[in-house]
Design a protein around this motif. Structure first.
Motif, short mmCIF file in Angstrom:
data_model
loop_
_atom_site.label_atom_id
_atom_site.label_comp_id
_atom_site.label_asym_id
_atom_site.label_seq_id
_atom_site.Cartn_x
_atom_site.Cartn_y
_atom_site.Cartn_z
N ARG A 33 -7.77 -5.32 -4.71
CA ARG A 33 -8.90 -5.94 -4.03
C ARG A 33 -9.43 -5.04 -2.92
NH1 ARG A 33 -9.76 -12.12 -2.25
NH2 ARG A 33 -9.67 -12.27 -4.49
N GLU A 34 -8.52 -4.24 -2.33
CA GLU A 34 -8.96 -3.35 -1.25
C GLU A 34 -9.89 -2.26 -1.77
OE1 GLU A 34 -5.93 -4.36 -1.72
OE2 GLU A 34 -5.11 -5.15 0.13
N GLY A 35 -9.87 -2.01 -3.06
CA GLY A 35 -10.82 -1.06 -3.64
C GLY A 35 -10.56 0.39 -3.31
N TYR A 36 -9.27 0.74 -3.08
CA TYR A 36 -8.98 2.13 -2.75
C TYR A 36 -9.46 3.08 -3.82
CZ TYR A 36 -5.33 0.08 0.24
OH TYR A 36 -4.63 -0.65 1.16
#
Lengths: 113, 113
Positions: A97-100
C-alpha cells in the motif's frame, strides 16, 4: 515477468469527447495508480485505488474519474476531454500500500484536438 | 518528505562506471531512498531501494553514508542501452498508507560509444 498493460500507446480525441484509458496488471496487486507526465512537471498523481471499488483522489483529479470493478483493471475516464489534457498517461501498480516499488505500464500518449 | 537534488545531466562512455549522486538533507528516520529509470516513451522502472550502507542487485548498487543525507547510484560498465533518465526518490516507510512518489526532473544520462 510482471506486466502492466495499457489499452493504447497513442490516442487522438476531439475536445468534448469522453475518453476511456484502460490499464490491466497481471500481478494480483491491490494498489493501482494513474499519473500524467508533462515536460517540466514530472509525474503527477491523478487517482489511486487500494482495492476493488475503492478510489482516492491524487494531486490533480479535476476533469478525471476512475473505475475499479475488478482487481486487475483500473480505468481512467476523461469525462469531457479538453486540450489541456493532452499528455502522457501512465498506469502503475504495487504490492505494498505504501507504493515503494511501483510497476508502470508503457504509457498512453493522448492528444486532444 | 525530504526534497532531493540530483544533477540534471551526465555523460559517459560505454564500459565506464557511472555514479549519480542525490542529496536529501532533510531525510527522516523512517525514509527509504529509491531509484527509478525511465527510457523515452516508457513508464519508469524501479531499479533499487535502500535504507543505509550498501545495497546491490543485478542492475546497480546503491551507496548510502551513515548520515543518510546523500546517496549514490552506481551503474557498472554502462552500455548504450543505459541511456535514460534516472530519478532519486525518498519514500516514507511504515506509514501504512500510500506514499506519494515525487518524481523530480531526474538525471539524464547519455552513454556514448
Amino acid at each position: 515477468d510482471v506486466k502492466v498493460t495499457q489499452s493504447s500507446r497513442y490516442l487522438v480525441k476531439r475536445t468534448g469527447e469522453k475518453v476511456f484509458l484502460e490499464c490491466v496488471q497481471d500481478m494480483d496487486h491491490e494498489n493501482m495508480f494513474w499519473y500524467r507526465q508533462d515536460p517540466g512537471l514530472g509525474l503527477r498523481l491523478i487517482y489511486f485505488s487500494y482495492d476493488v471499488k475503492m478510489k482516492e483522489k491524487g494531486d490533480i483529479p479535476e476533469g478525471y474519474s476512475v473505475s475499479r470493478e475488478k482487481k486487475e483493471r483500473f480505468s481512467l475516464i476523461l469525462e469531457s476531454a479538453s486540450t489541456n489534457q493532452t499528455s502522457m498517461y501512465l498506469c502503475a501498480s504495487s504490492l505494498e500500500r505504501e507504493g515503494y516499488e511501483q510497476y508502470f505500464g508503457p504509457g498512453t500518449r493522448l492528444t486532444v484536438t | 518528505l525530504a526534497k532531493t537534488t540530483q544533477p540534471i545531466s551526465m555523460d559517459s562512455y560505454e564500459g565506464q562506471e557511472v555514479n549519480i549522486t542525490c542529496s536529501h538533507n532533510n531525510i527522516a528516520t523512517n525514509d527509504y531512498i529509491t531509484w527509478y529509470q525511465q527510457f523515452p516513451s516508457q513508464g519508469p522502472r524501479f531499479i533499487i531501494q535502500g535504507y543505509k550502507t550498501k545495497v546491490t542487485n543485478e542492475v546497480a548498487s546503491l551507496f548510502i553514508p551513515a548520515d543518510r543525507k546523500s546517496s549514490t547510484l552506481s551503474l557498472p560498465r554502462v552500455s548504450l542501452s543505459d541511456t535514460a533518465v534516472y530519478y532519486c526518490l525518498v519514500v516514507r516507510g511504515g506509514s501504512g498508507g500510500y506514499n506519494k512518489l515525487i518524481f523530480g526532473a531526474g538525471t539524464r544520462l547519455a552513454v556514448h560509444p
